[in-house]
Design a protein around this motif. Structure first.
Motif, PDB file in Angstrom:
ATOM      1  N   GLN A 214       0.826  -1.200   0.000  1.00  0.00           N
ATOM      2  CA  GLN A 214       0.000   0.000   0.000  1.00  0.00           C
ATOM      3  C   GLN A 214       0.867   1.260   0.000  1.00  0.00           C
ATOM      4  OE1 GLN A 214      -2.716  -2.367   3.000  1.00  0.00           O
ATOM      5  NE2 GLN A 214      -3.554  -0.305   2.830  1.00  0.00           N
ATOM      6  N   GLY A 246      -5.098  -3.390   4.553  1.00  0.00           N
ATOM      7  CA  GLY A 246      -4.139  -3.127   5.631  1.00  0.00           C
ATOM      8  C   GLY A 246      -2.994  -4.126   5.676  1.00  0.00           C
ATOM      9  N   ASP A 351      -3.087  -3.519  11.565  1.00  0.00           N
ATOM     10  CA  ASP A 351      -4.248  -2.763  11.094  1.00  0.00           C
ATOM     11  C   ASP A 351      -4.989  -3.543  10.009  1.00  0.00           C
ATOM     12  OD1 ASP A 351      -3.555  -0.708  12.753  1.00  0.00           O
ATOM     13  OD2 ASP A 351      -2.744   0.579  11.186  1.00  0.00           O
ATOM     14  N   ALA A 354     -10.470  -0.283   8.802  1.00  0.00           N
ATOM     15  CA  ALA A 354     -11.040   0.430   9.956  1.00  0.00           C
ATOM     16  C   ALA A 354     -10.489  -0.120  11.274  1.00  0.00           C
ATOM     17  CB  ALA A 354     -12.556   0.401   9.955  1.00  0.00           C
ATOM     18  N   PRO A 355      -9.146  -0.201  11.383  1.00  0.00           N
ATOM     19  CA  PRO A 355      -8.555  -0.770  12.594  1.00  0.00           C
ATOM     20  C   PRO A 355      -9.033  -0.025  13.838  1.00  0.00           C
ATOM     21  CG  PRO A 355      -6.912   0.488  11.346  1.00  0.00           C
ATOM     22  CD  PRO A 355      -8.116   0.339  10.468  1.00  0.00           C
ATOM     23  N   GLU A 508      -1.046   4.361   1.323  1.00  0.00           N
ATOM     24  CA  GLU A 508      -2.500   4.343   1.195  1.00  0.00           C
ATOM     25  C   GLU A 508      -3.100   3.687   2.434  1.00  0.00           C
ATOM     26  OE1 GLU A 508      -4.699   1.736   0.979  1.00  0.00           O
ATOM     27  OE2 GLU A 508      -6.426   2.948   0.454  1.00  0.00           O
ATOM     28  N   GLY A 509      -4.057   4.335   3.038  1.00  0.00           N
ATOM     29  CA  GLY A 509      -4.677   3.746   4.226  1.00  0.00           C
ATOM     30  C   GLY A 509      -5.507   4.785   4.946  1.00  0.00           C
ATOM     31  N   GLU A 713     -13.331   2.887   4.684  1.00  0.00           N
ATOM     32  CA  GLU A 713     -13.446   2.092   5.903  1.00  0.00           C
ATOM     33  C   GLU A 713     -14.771   2.234   6.646  1.00  0.00           C
ATOM     34  OE1 GLU A 713      -9.572   3.703   6.702  1.00  0.00           O
ATOM     35  OE2 GLU A 713      -8.880   1.778   7.443  1.00  0.00           O
TER      36      GLU A 713
HETATM   37 MO1  MOS Z   1      -6.143   0.504   6.136  1.00  0.00          MO
HETATM   38  S1  MOS Z   1      -6.171  -0.844   7.699  1.00  0.00           S
HETATM   39  O1  MOS Z   1      -5.668   1.932   6.839  1.00  0.00           O
HETATM   40  O2  MOS Z   1      -5.084  -0.140   5.028  1.00  0.00           O
END
Ligand code: MOS
Length: 744
Positions: A214, A246, A351, A354-355, A508-509, A713
């Protein structure tokens, strides 16, 4: 010049769709450089101990095998622990692949077999024998709970905030109380594409590394640091990523091992993980939440006490923000939260979509439903009665919160007002029907991001940033943004992503990419427009009318109205007249861009209201989710088509969380034993109902430069609870464990 709003907000189909369905989109394991070797990883079957002897003679006899790399014969890699820290900054001692003979977790790589064919490498990997000295381990979550602690070093926003009021006293005095332990099973990320790396040694000795990640720049930094290289010796590419959720936030061991073996053998190496090996490096932690809620008889929340624990490895402190969401979202004068991690001898939890909130919001929203019933109130009415217009935990105003609208519109579309209150009171033949709802909340984050826009002689606008499109639609929304900002038709825009050499972009996240990369592309295109206009103004060859401020750039053509009628100039002609081959601009979007984001102390969240219908067969104890509706308040929606797909995808995943997904630990060996799709169940087509997504109107020009909140998320948050609450309404039975297995 005028900017005509035509592209942002349109339901544009994915611009990379054709490349994907025709196989032209190349993923990390699809690069096939000449002379490439196949690497297959051998994983430890024990959870804790030390390698005594590695027997690789038989493996080396397999025709086509070139090398068996272990900690004993690997080339030099960085020695110090801190060199293996990745961008995510998980506190603790990072795992160093093949560093030495010590085993920290079941599934830890102990060798990589390199061969001319994948089959030879796999066969040889199966005959590598390793003798271990076994040390005691604990992989039992219940036991780990006795060792729970709060890491001393951690990201500050993960530390539970100061209590408000006196939650214990208010709880004792509350007329209505509920109290219980809620639990979520550990889950594993299972994107379609498994982790893979193809590492190529270029003629000049530098590395080009195709990796499923990511964050190409984070992996570049990690490899440079861990392999003691300079950053310009490593280029990481990930133009296409087949989902990640994640699992690609951190550098996975395959990228380190592929690059290290490529360096050792001076040949290209591909290392792919099997589906089983996807269960050897990251998982959503197992969690318990002890929740106590107190209310007065009229349904006014008086006390919220939330204590949460998630598991982590013995060597890293992975923490999640699970306990505070309800305290933010509900008005309640007394509230307190506590959080700890519980260590066990596994790889580090991680993660996953939506951790924290996927865990914490869903478990709390199940408790809220119980409380509504304890107060004899409709669950929607209870939530509206206790609605907070501010971040109640931090006593901060919000940039926006259209959750009331989401609840109202969602309820209306779903037909919530026809629901009977009494559990078990809605039936169709022998099936019990249940209707449940819950709300969702997730961060609306923004990270500094750079992007480049370049206008070429071919009349095309080229956009570049090191963002990753993990399947969410980033290519498409960035093209839409560029089209609108520059005044260009969509089909004359090229978007280049997924390359560490491109302008800086965070991994990305966190649902921040649309807001962040979108803002960067917007700025770069506006800047390029200005450059173009300035250039024409200075040019002696350009016709005088293009120097007027009434000139419009629209549809990729400069035009205006003059006394002699309409006039126009193509962009390639404009460049030629001014004597340029190309024109380029690069900009960085950061908080404070409009002087608002950094200065106003406001909290930023995305919200949702989820409604669910289940049908339960009381004789077979089966649950079918038959309707799901998610009403989302996420600021500006760049593309309702790709955005709705994100919400639907998350609702499928949350259906798995509610009913199917569960990693089962065999404590004796410390291994998640159902590491395959026969035994780790994710929803299949037959499990998926009609799903409706609606986006409520939410104007918010403070949350991010384009008013975007992000939607990757939020669909996870609340959906599993809505399903659980619907099962209660159908059956009258409360389940406090996810996944729910009625009858089990
Ligand atoms: Mo997401 S768990 O921020 O890739």
């Amino acid at each position: 010049m005028n900017v005509i709003s035509t592209h942002i907000g349109q339901p544009v189909s994915r611009i990379d769709g054709v490349a994907k369905v025709t196989g032209q989109a190349k993923y990390a394991a699809e690069a096939h450089p000449p002379g490439m070797l196949y690497g297959v990883v051998v994983n430890s079957p024990i959870a804790r101990g030390r390698i005594e002897t590695i027997h690789d003679a038989e493996a080396r006899q397999v025709p086509g095998v070139i090398e068996v790399m272990t900690h004993l014969n690997r080339p030099h890699a960085a020695l110090f622990e801190k060199s293996y820290m990745d961008g995510l900054g998980v506190p603790g001692v990072p795992y160093r692949p093949l560093h030495d003979g010590e085993i920290h977790f079941n599934g830890q790589p102990v060798a990589v077999v390199l061969a001319e064919t994948f089959e030879a490498a796999r066969e040889a990997a199966m005959v590598v024998r390793v003798d271990y000295e076994r040390w005691p381990h604990n992989a039992d979550f219940e036991v780990a709970l006795h060792q729970k602690y709060m890491p001393s070093k951690t990201r500050s926003n993960y530390v539970p905030p100061k209590p408000r009021g006196d939650a214990a006293a208010a709880y004792a005095l509350s007329a209505v109380k509920i109290e219980g332990r809620y639990h979520l099973a550990p889950e594993h990320h299972n994107p379609m594409e498994m982790h893979a790396t193809t590492a190529i040694v270029e003629d000049d000795g530098t590395f080009t590394v195709w990796d499923k990640t990511q964050g190409p720049q984070a992996v570049q930094a990690y490899l440079a640091s861990a392999l003691s290289l300079s950053k310009d010796q490593v280029r990481v590419r990930n133009p296409y990523v087949g989902g990640a959720f994640g699992s690609g936030l951190r550098a996975v061991y395959n990228v380190f091992l592929a690059t290290l073996t490529a360096e050792m053998l001076k040949r290209a190496v591909r290392v792919t993980l099997t589906r089983s090996q996807m269960f050897t490096h990251a998982f959503r932690p197992e969690a318990v939440m002890d929740i106590a809620l107190g209310a007065s008889r009229d349904g006014t929340l008086q006390s919220m006490i939330v204590k949460g624990v998630t598991d982590t490895s013995r060597f890293e402190h992975n923490i999640e923000n699970i306990v505070i969401w309800g305290l933010i979202n509900y008005k309640c004068p007394n509230a307190t939260a506590d959080y700890k991690v519980a260590p066990r001898d596994t790889y580090t939890s991680s993660d996953m979509r939506a951790p924290g909130a996927a865990t914490g919001v869903n478990l709390l929203e199940m408790a809220i439903d119980e409380m509504a019933y304890a107060c004899s109130m409709d669950p929607l009415a209870f939530r509206l009665h206790n609605y907070s217009d501010i971040d109640a935990m931090h006593d901060m105003p919000l940039t926006s919160k259209a959750l009331r609208d989401a609840m109202a519109q969602g309820a209306q579309h779903f037909g919530w007002h026809d629901r009977s209150m009494m559990p078990g009171s809605m039936r169709d033949g022998r099936e019990l029907i249940g209707w449940g709802m819950a709300t969702g909340i997730w961060d609306a984050m923004f990270s500094p991001t750079s992007a480049r826009a370049r206008l070429g002689q071919d009349g095309r606008l080229h956009i570049a940033t090191a963002a990753s499109d993990i399947g969410t639609g980033t290519y498409t929304i960035l093209a839409q943004t560029a089209a609108e900002a520059f005044g260009m038709p969509l089909d004359r825009i090229d978007v280049e992503l997924g390359d560490s050499t491109l302008p800086e972009c965070p991994t990305e996240g966190g649902s921040w990419t649309a807001a962040s990369a979108g803002a960067a592309v917007w700025l770069a295109c506006l800047s390029l427009r200005r450059k173009l206009i300035d250039m024409l103004a200075r040019s002696e060859n350009a016709p005088p009318w293009v120097k007027q401020d009434t000139v419009t750039l629209e549809g990729g053509i400069l035009h205006d109205m003059t006394e002699n009628g309409p006039v126009s100039l193509s962009l390639p002609d404009a460049l030629s007249l001014a004597g340029y081959d190309a024109l380029e601009a690069e900009e960085t979007a950061k908080p404070g861009l409009r002087g608002k984001i950094s200065q106003m102390r406001k909290a930023r969240f995305t919200h949702s209201a989820v409604f669910c219908e289940v049908r339960v067969d009381p004789e077979l104890d089966t649950v079918r989710v038959t309707r799901l509706l998610n009403a989302v308040a996420a600021g500006r929606i760049m593309n309702p088509k790709t955005a709705a797909s994100q919400i639907r995808g998350a609702m499928v995943m949350a259906t798995g969380m509610a009913l199917h997904e569960e990693s089962l630990m065999d404590e004796r060996v410390g291994r998640f034993m159902n590491h395959n799709f026969a035994e780790y169940h994710i929803p299949a087509h037959a499990d998926i109902p009609d799903m409706d997504v609606l986006f409520v109107n939410e104007h918010d020009d403070e949350v991010s430069p384009l008013g975007v909140k992000g939607i990757g998320e939020i669909g996870m948050c609340g959906t599993a609870a809505a399903i659980a609450n619907a099962i209660f309404h159908a059956t009258g039975r409360r389940y406090r464990n996810l996944p729910i297995m009625p009858g089990a």
